[in-house]
Design a protein around this motif. Structure first.
Motif, PDB file in Angstrom:
ATOM      1  N   TYR A 286       0.830  -1.212   0.000  1.00  0.00           N
ATOM      2  CA  TYR A 286       0.000   0.000   0.000  1.00  0.00           C
ATOM      3  C   TYR A 286       0.861   1.258   0.000  1.00  0.00           C
ATOM      4  CZ  TYR A 286      -3.497  -3.396   1.369  1.00  0.00           C
ATOM      5  OH  TYR A 286      -4.322  -4.481   1.401  1.00  0.00           O
ATOM      6  N   THR A 287       0.566   2.147  -0.889  1.00  0.00           N
ATOM      7  CA  THR A 287       1.311   3.405  -0.951  1.00  0.00           C
ATOM      8  C   THR A 287       0.334   4.575  -0.961  1.00  0.00           C
ATOM      9  OG1 THR A 287       2.982   2.271  -2.291  1.00  0.00           O
ATOM     10  CG2 THR A 287       3.120   4.678  -2.170  1.00  0.00           C
ATOM     11  N   PRO A 288       0.129   5.203   0.180  1.00  0.00           N
ATOM     12  CA  PRO A 288      -0.678   6.419   0.179  1.00  0.00           C
ATOM     13  C   PRO A 288       0.123   7.586  -0.390  1.00  0.00           C
ATOM     14  CG  PRO A 288      -0.102   5.743   2.433  1.00  0.00           C
ATOM     15  CD  PRO A 288       0.542   4.775   1.518  1.00  0.00           C
ATOM     16  N   TYR A 289      -0.573   8.505  -1.033  1.00  0.00           N
ATOM     17  CA  TYR A 289       0.124   9.648  -1.635  1.00  0.00           C
ATOM     18  C   TYR A 289      -0.746  10.893  -1.522  1.00  0.00           C
ATOM     19  CZ  TYR A 289      -2.767   8.012  -5.580  1.00  0.00           C
ATOM     20  OH  TYR A 289      -3.807   7.579  -6.357  1.00  0.00           O
ATOM     21  N   LEU A 290      -0.072  12.028  -1.473  1.00  0.00           N
ATOM     22  CA  LEU A 290      -0.719  13.334  -1.412  1.00  0.00           C
ATOM     23  C   LEU A 290      -0.109  14.206  -2.494  1.00  0.00           C
ATOM     24  CD1 LEU A 290      -0.434  13.947   2.448  1.00  0.00           C
ATOM     25  CD2 LEU A 290      -2.537  13.350   1.200  1.00  0.00           C
ATOM     26  N   ARG A 291      -0.955  15.034  -3.093  1.00  0.00           N
ATOM     27  CA  ARG A 291      -0.413  15.915  -4.143  1.00  0.00           C
ATOM     28  C   ARG A 291      -1.144  17.253  -4.131  1.00  0.00           C
ATOM     29  NH1 ARG A 291      -0.010  12.882  -9.421  1.00  0.00           N
ATOM     30  NH2 ARG A 291      -2.144  13.469  -9.940  1.00  0.00           N
ATOM     31  N   TYR A 292      -0.368  18.291  -4.324  1.00  0.00           N
ATOM     32  CA  TYR A 292      -0.944  19.623  -4.526  1.00  0.00           C
ATOM     33  C   TYR A 292      -0.457  20.102  -5.885  1.00  0.00           C
ATOM     34  CZ  TYR A 292      -1.602  24.648  -4.254  1.00  0.00           C
ATOM     35  OH  TYR A 292      -1.976  25.938  -4.523  1.00  0.00           O
ATOM     36  N   GLN A 293      -1.371  20.562  -6.709  1.00  0.00           N
ATOM     37  CA  GLN A 293      -0.948  21.062  -8.028  1.00  0.00           C
ATOM     38  C   GLN A 293      -1.745  22.308  -8.370  1.00  0.00           C
ATOM     39  OE1 GLN A 293      -1.936  18.493 -11.363  1.00  0.00           O
ATOM     40  NE2 GLN A 293      -3.354  17.310 -10.117  1.00  0.00           N
ATOM     41  N   THR A 294      -1.092  23.188  -9.095  1.00  0.00           N
ATOM     42  CA  THR A 294      -1.760  24.424  -9.461  1.00  0.00           C
ATOM     43  C   THR A 294      -1.308  24.886 -10.843  1.00  0.00           C
ATOM     44  OG1 THR A 294      -2.282  26.672  -8.713  1.00  0.00           O
ATOM     45  CG2 THR A 294      -0.026  25.912  -8.355  1.00  0.00           C
ATOM     46  N   LEU A 295      -2.200  25.588 -11.502  1.00  0.00           N
ATOM     47  CA  LEU A 295      -1.928  26.093 -12.853  1.00  0.00           C
ATOM     48  C   LEU A 295      -2.443  27.520 -12.954  1.00  0.00           C
ATOM     49  CD1 LEU A 295      -1.394  25.794 -16.008  1.00  0.00           C
ATOM     50  CD2 LEU A 295      -3.748  24.947 -16.150  1.00  0.00           C
ATOM     51  N   ASN A 296      -1.592  28.389 -13.448  1.00  0.00           N
ATOM     52  CA  ASN A 296      -2.060  29.713 -13.842  1.00  0.00           C
ATOM     53  C   ASN A 296      -1.879  29.802 -15.358  1.00  0.00           C
ATOM     54  OD1 ASN A 296      -2.563  32.366 -14.422  1.00  0.00           O
ATOM     55  ND2 ASN A 296      -1.382  33.204 -12.721  1.00  0.00           N
ATOM     56  N   PRO A 297      -2.942  29.599 -16.098  1.00  0.00           N
ATOM     57  CA  PRO A 297      -2.802  29.500 -17.555  1.00  0.00           C
ATOM     58  C   PRO A 297      -2.557  30.841 -18.251  1.00  0.00           C
ATOM     59  CG  PRO A 297      -5.103  29.288 -16.926  1.00  0.00           C
ATOM     60  CD  PRO A 297      -4.321  29.375 -15.652  1.00  0.00           C
ATOM     61  N   HIS A 298      -2.731  31.917 -17.523  1.00  0.00           N
ATOM     62  CA  HIS A 298      -2.634  33.222 -18.172  1.00  0.00           C
ATOM     63  C   HIS A 298      -2.268  34.264 -17.116  1.00  0.00           C
ATOM     64  CE1 HIS A 298      -4.708  36.313 -21.041  1.00  0.00           C
ATOM     65  NE2 HIS A 298      -3.397  36.357 -21.106  1.00  0.00           N
ATOM     66  N   GLU A 299      -0.966  34.439 -16.910  1.00  0.00           N
ATOM     67  CA  GLU A 299      -0.526  35.347 -15.841  1.00  0.00           C
ATOM     68  C   GLU A 299      -1.017  36.771 -16.060  1.00  0.00           C
ATOM     69  OE1 GLU A 299       3.673  35.170 -15.259  1.00  0.00           O
ATOM     70  OE2 GLU A 299       3.531  33.431 -13.937  1.00  0.00           O
ATOM     71  N   ASP A 303      -7.935  35.790 -12.389  1.00  0.00           N
ATOM     72  CA  ASP A 303      -8.763  34.728 -11.820  1.00  0.00           C
ATOM     73  C   ASP A 303      -8.977  33.564 -12.798  1.00  0.00           C
ATOM     74  OD1 ASP A 303     -10.128  33.659  -9.691  1.00  0.00           O
ATOM     75  OD2 ASP A 303     -12.065  34.512 -10.283  1.00  0.00           O
ATOM     76  N   GLU A 304      -7.863  33.065 -13.338  1.00  0.00           N
ATOM     77  CA  GLU A 304      -7.955  31.920 -14.263  1.00  0.00           C
ATOM     78  C   GLU A 304      -7.313  30.666 -13.676  1.00  0.00           C
ATOM     79  OE1 GLU A 304      -6.959  32.634 -18.382  1.00  0.00           O
ATOM     80  OE2 GLU A 304      -7.293  34.785 -18.167  1.00  0.00           O
ATOM     81  N   ASP A 305      -6.842  30.744 -12.438  1.00  0.00           N
ATOM     82  CA  ASP A 305      -6.113  29.626 -11.830  1.00  0.00           C
ATOM     83  C   ASP A 305      -6.970  28.366 -11.703  1.00  0.00           C
ATOM     84  OD1 ASP A 305      -4.522  31.815 -11.464  1.00  0.00           O
ATOM     85  OD2 ASP A 305      -3.882  31.247  -9.463  1.00  0.00           O
ATOM     86  N   TRP A 306      -6.283  27.253 -11.600  1.00  0.00           N
ATOM     87  CA  TRP A 306      -6.929  25.967 -11.310  1.00  0.00           C
ATOM     88  C   TRP A 306      -6.029  25.251 -10.307  1.00  0.00           C
ATOM     89  CZ3 TRP A 306     -10.086  23.126 -15.537  1.00  0.00           C
ATOM     90  CH2 TRP A 306     -10.703  21.984 -15.018  1.00  0.00           C
ATOM     91  N   THR A 307      -6.607  24.773  -9.235  1.00  0.00           N
ATOM     92  CA  THR A 307      -5.827  24.095  -8.196  1.00  0.00           C
ATOM     93  C   THR A 307      -6.503  22.769  -7.846  1.00  0.00           C
ATOM     94  OG1 THR A 307      -5.099  26.208  -7.270  1.00  0.00           O
ATOM     95  CG2 THR A 307      -4.951  24.294  -5.827  1.00  0.00           C
ATOM     96  N   ILE A 308      -5.699  21.742  -7.620  1.00  0.00           N
ATOM     97  CA  ILE A 308      -6.251  20.437  -7.218  1.00  0.00           C
ATOM     98  C   ILE A 308      -5.479  19.914  -6.008  1.00  0.00           C
ATOM     99  CG2 ILE A 308      -6.770  18.068  -7.918  1.00  0.00           C
ATOM    100  CD1 ILE A 308      -6.715  18.947 -10.817  1.00  0.00           C
ATOM    101  N   TRP A 327      -9.134  10.908  -3.956  1.00  0.00           N
ATOM    102  CA  TRP A 327     -10.071  12.012  -3.903  1.00  0.00           C
ATOM    103  C   TRP A 327      -9.368  13.276  -4.385  1.00  0.00           C
ATOM    104  CZ3 TRP A 327     -15.111  12.531  -3.517  1.00  0.00           C
ATOM    105  CH2 TRP A 327     -15.632  13.813  -3.321  1.00  0.00           C
ATOM    106  N   ASN A 328     -10.014  13.987  -5.312  1.00  0.00           N
ATOM    107  CA  ASN A 328      -9.452  15.226  -5.844  1.00  0.00           C
ATOM    108  C   ASN A 328     -10.410  16.372  -5.534  1.00  0.00           C
ATOM    109  OD1 ASN A 328      -7.116  14.445  -8.013  1.00  0.00           O
ATOM    110  ND2 ASN A 328      -8.664  12.851  -7.856  1.00  0.00           N
ATOM    111  N   GLU A 329      -9.871  17.430  -4.986  1.00  0.00           N
ATOM    112  CA  GLU A 329     -10.669  18.611  -4.695  1.00  0.00           C
ATOM    113  C   GLU A 329     -10.230  19.729  -5.648  1.00  0.00           C
ATOM    114  OE1 GLU A 329     -12.940  18.125  -2.205  1.00  0.00           O
ATOM    115  OE2 GLU A 329     -13.855  20.031  -2.778  1.00  0.00           O
ATOM    116  N   HIS A 330     -11.142  20.126  -6.526  1.00  0.00           N
ATOM    117  CA  HIS A 330     -10.808  21.116  -7.561  1.00  0.00           C
ATOM    118  C   HIS A 330     -11.285  22.501  -7.150  1.00  0.00           C
ATOM    119  CE1 HIS A 330     -10.046  18.123 -10.933  1.00  0.00           C
ATOM    120  NE2 HIS A 330     -10.649  17.367 -10.035  1.00  0.00           N
ATOM    121  N   LYS A 331     -10.452  23.508  -7.400  1.00  0.00           N
ATOM    122  CA  LYS A 331     -10.858  24.906  -7.198  1.00  0.00           C
ATOM    123  C   LYS A 331     -10.416  25.684  -8.436  1.00  0.00           C
ATOM    124  CE  LYS A 331     -10.289  24.681  -2.165  1.00  0.00           C
ATOM    125  NZ  LYS A 331     -11.715  24.476  -1.900  1.00  0.00           N
ATOM    126  N   ARG A 332     -11.404  26.358  -9.069  1.00  0.00           N
ATOM    127  CA  ARG A 332     -11.107  27.036 -10.337  1.00  0.00           C
ATOM    128  C   ARG A 332     -11.499  28.516 -10.275  1.00  0.00           C
ATOM    129  NH1 ARG A 332     -13.726  23.029 -14.763  1.00  0.00           N
ATOM    130  NH2 ARG A 332     -15.671  23.521 -13.703  1.00  0.00           N
TER     131      ARG A 332
END
Lengths: 358, 159
Positions: A286-299, A303-308, A327-332
């Motif tokens: 068993y391998t539990p994992y955590l990830r934070y990722q973010t994208l700013n597609p247009h600096e 208010d165009e960011d996307w974060t998971i 489980w993925n929690e999306h914020k756009r």
């Protein structure tokens, strides 16, 4: 001139007895997976195909992939990877049959290989194993980083390159470390209606490289990838400059892993940045994992960011069978261009996948 | 279907907890001796641990005299996987436990970078393989070595 050089190169490496590979020199690998996805939260009640609208939950026969490696001589091999995606049948949504790569590899000597054909662009940690789900913990690779083109931005670096590469690894002579290098030249990016593996709608060829410092036991890898090319974004703009730099780092300690990547890309007048960090610890199978990722597609935009935020577990049931649940929690941001009117800005997404390697 | 993911998550959590509690950190390997063997005409007498690892991880493709190398693994049938020659060799010379090694090869295969060594289940097969061509290299328990192959001395240059 180029054709003469090509002919000379070809005549040097093609053996006189190259008349087909016998079955004992032909290797096949592959995998098949079944996913189940469901979104929750404040949802749009329409019937869109976007993940944010998958409120009903859905099984997805995502991949059926076949890899082939034919050894022609000890120096030359042909390698190919064929993908059947989303239970393909004609005209069905995202379903596709894709040649992930097909190239000839010529091993000149230790530390120097050449490849020519269609390849997964060698950048960052994941792109060369982009759709190979048995090769990583999560259901998808960090999608805001590797699939930014479908998240309101553009691809940091194109997924594929058709052209030529030189690659290898050489010892640095310092603290038991090697430098792995890969440099390439190819067609680069074209309009969506143009087959980039056949045509190039601008004269400038795309070039790129990845340099990676790794210790002999692979306890760590740190590297940089760079890409420069012209992209045809429309019939009127056939040569918008596309320039990207990506940094990556990967550390292994006992059963743990910590990795992260940062990428910044400029396409014409638009600047895009993305990064993620992921950690995992293995407890037996068993391998539990955590990830934070973010994208700013247009600096330059607002208010165009996307974060998971992601939390998941990868279960290695056997050497050939993997189960993933996360489980993925999306914020756009409200101005993200991937959002269809009425879709939620925030939503949760359950993903699981059963993957068989063969 | 509405609660499918909740049910799956709870079931998984239960089994995960059970197994995680039973896992001890690190691995216990039997202290048996492994010999690295090559063809008798191979001019080498010794090899560094790091060079050996590169050969068996597909990072070094050619011998010093220009011929491509050809590797093999020994995974004995009927043994606890952690006690097979492959597991012992991997831990001792590649500095990877078996699961890490398997993951390594999955990544190598799917990125088109290489494929794992030919696998045998019996020491005699390893000897037949290695003694068949000059470019071949393998490993086996010391007590299985015979005169058909040459044993390489492996020294550790990474300490």
């Amino acid at each position: 001139m180029f054709s003469i050089v090509s002919a000379l190169l070809f005549s040097m490496v093609v053996p006189e007895n190259a008349c087909g590979a016998s079955m004992d020199k032909l290797l096949f690998y592959g995998y098949i997976d079944l996913e189940y996805k469901q979104t929750t939260g404040n949802k749009y009640d329409g019937s869109g195909e976007d993940d944010a609208n998958m409120k009903n939950g859905a099984f997805d026969q995502h991949h059926f992939n076949i890899l082939m490696e034919a050894t022609v001589t000890s120096e030359i091999a042909a390698k190919a990877h064929l993908e059947f995606e989303h239970g393909i049948y004609p005209g069905a949504g995202d379903a596709a049959m894709v040649l992930e790569y097909a190239f000839v590899e010529y091993v000149k000597r230790n530390g120097l290989k050449f490849r020519w054909g269609k390849m997964l662009s060698p950048w960052g940690i994941y792109n060369e194993i982009h759709d190979s789900t048995p090769a990583y913990l999560s259901v998808y690779p960090p999608e805001l980083f590797y699939r930014s083109g479908t998240k309101g931005g553009f691809a940091l670096i194109p997924k594929w390159i058709t052209g030529m590469t030189a690659l290898g690894g050489v010892p640095t002579g310092i603290s038991h470390t090697d430098i792995d290098y890969i440099v390439y030249i190819g067609n680069g990016e074209s309009r969506v209606t143009i087959n980039e593996n056949e045509h190039d709608d601008n004269q400038n060829k795309a070039v790129g490289c990845r340099l990676q410092l790794t210790d002999h036991d692979e306890a760590y890898q740190v590297g940089i990838s760079a890409y420069y090319g012209d992209k045809a974004t429309s019939r009127d703009k056939l040569s918008e400059t596309h320039w990207t730099t990506v940094f990556h780092a990967d550390f292994n300690w006992r059963e743990g892993n910590l990795r992260g990547e940062y990428g910044r890309s400029v396409l014409g007048t638009q600047t895009e940045t993305s990064w993620y960090v992921q950690t995992s610890w293995r407890f037996g199978r068993y391998t539990p994992y955590l990830r934070y990722q973010t994208l700013n597609p247009h600096e330059e935009g607002n208010d165009e960011d996307w974060t998971i935020y992601l939390a998941g577990v990868n279960v290695k049931v056997t050497d050939y069978l993997f189960y993933k649940i996360e489980w993925n929690e999306h914020k756009r941001g409200s101005n993200n261009r991937d959002i269809v009117t009425g879709e939620p800005l925030e939503y949760g997404e359950f993903r699981s996948a059963l993957t068989l390697l063969f | 279907m509405r609660y499918l993911h909740t049910i799956i998550a709870l079931a998984l959590l239960a089994t995960t907890t059970q197994e995680a509690l039973s896992v001890t950190f690190g691995n216990v390997y039997e202290k048996s001796q492994i010999a690295v063997v090559v063809h008798k005409d191979n001019p080498l007498k010794e090899l560094s641990r790091a060079e050996l690892a590169k050969i068996f991880l597909g990072k070094r493709n050619f011998w010093s005299w220009g011929q491509a190398n050809d590797t093999c693994d020994l995974v004995e049938h009927g043994l606890d996987e952690q006690k097979t020659s492959r597991a012992i060799f991997s831990q001792r010379y590649l500095h990877k436990d078996l699961m890490i090694l398997k993951n390594y090869w999955i990544k190598m295969i799917f990125s088109g970078k290489g494929h794992p060594p030919t696998r045998f289940s019996d020491a005699k097969e390893v000897i037949n393989f290695v003694s068949g061509k000059k470019n071949r290299i393998g490993y086996l328990p010391v007590d299985k070595v015979n005169s058909k192959v040459k044993v390489l001395k492996i020294f550790d240059d990474t300490k």
